[in-house]
Design an enzyme around this catalytic site. Sequence first.
Site, mmCIF file in Angstrom:
data_model
loop_
_atom_site.group_PDB
_atom_site.id
_atom_site.type_symbol
_atom_site.label_atom_id
_atom_site.label_comp_id
_atom_site.label_asym_id
_atom_site.label_seq_id
_atom_site.Cartn_x
_atom_site.Cartn_y
_atom_site.Cartn_z
ATOM 1 N N ARG A 234 0.850 -1.184 0.000
ATOM 2 C CA ARG A 234 0.000 0.000 0.000
ATOM 3 C C ARG A 234 0.885 1.233 0.000
ATOM 4 N NH1 ARG A 234 -3.296 -2.858 -1.573
ATOM 5 N NH2 ARG A 234 -5.375 -3.372 -0.755
ATOM 6 N N GLU A 263 -1.862 7.483 -5.170
ATOM 7 C CA GLU A 263 -2.316 6.781 -6.365
ATOM 8 C C GLU A 263 -3.681 7.297 -6.845
ATOM 9 O OE1 GLU A 263 -2.967 2.076 -7.382
ATOM 10 O OE2 GLU A 263 -1.345 2.627 -6.042
ATOM 11 N N HIS A 281 0.460 -0.622 -10.554
ATOM 12 C CA HIS A 281 -0.371 -1.425 -9.641
ATOM 13 C C HIS A 281 -0.838 -2.721 -10.327
ATOM 14 C CE1 HIS A 281 -3.123 -1.064 -5.883
ATOM 15 N NE2 HIS A 281 -2.737 -2.311 -6.084
#
Length: 315
Positions: A234, A263, A281
């Site tokens: 994360r 993000e 990602h």
Amino acid sequence: MKLFISSKIPEDVLKRLDGFDYTYHDSNDPLSADEIVTGLQGKEALICPLSDKIDKAIIDRAGDLKIILNYGAGFDNIDIDYAREKGIVVCNAPAPSSAVSTAELTFALLLAQARHLIQGNEDLRSGGFKGWRPTYFLGQQLKGKTLGIFGMGNIGSNLAKRALAFDMSVIYYSRHRKEDIEALGARYVSFDELLRESDFLSVHSAFVPELKHTFDAEAFKAMKHTATFINAARGPLIDERALADALKANEIAGAALDVYEFEPRVTEALFDLDNVTLAPHLGNATAEARLEMGHACVDNLNDYCDGKRPRNQVN
């Protein structure tokens, strides 16, 4: 039950929803908050990706909403406490293949950074390759190097097994000891020791607010100057600006990232560095994992419609 699906999903999953009255955003382009609210008008259920922020403002404007089905194992994009207050069920969609897929992607990042694969590819395409030379794009072999893992859950465990197969030493720091991984040769260490000893340090912890910026300027200063930092967990676990500064100052040798603090925005300074590998990602972006997630969403929805507690309810 009327359903809104706010992102493109695999066809095999969509077919299982044929019995529902649904509106489908058949695109990977993200919707704005207002567009999500518009899609939710008159709808009782929402299937949304991890990138859709379902906050108090959206929940308040979706008066008919009864269940939110997050397409993914995480759910920090949803205000689950407020959803509970409003009587809205929230479910996630864990997938066994997700941990394997993310561990494989992490190892690919590790290899790419160790052997300069991305930079070498770019140099070759731009005409820089003039033939084999003894010092051209020298990397480092993994055998004998130490991989440090922060967070020994399913992903960390899968990564450890792959690293051990490459004759790497594995150390880890986690909230709980993992005897099965230690039996294979991994060694539990303190956080400080993890920073000091790792040649490659890979982050695989879930995110909770108290872990924000666990890896900050001081953490990077404590690492080997030859170390590579990897994050496929994360983004907010990392102070991205501090990472960029550490890379510029050669406090660490390199980094490979698959997730980002803000993000989908990436800290601009990272784009200017040639010792960083950046991926969009892709951790569990495999057909196997995404199908399992989708089927979990449908299973949760069917449970709810049958009057059962959904098997992956998180609130």
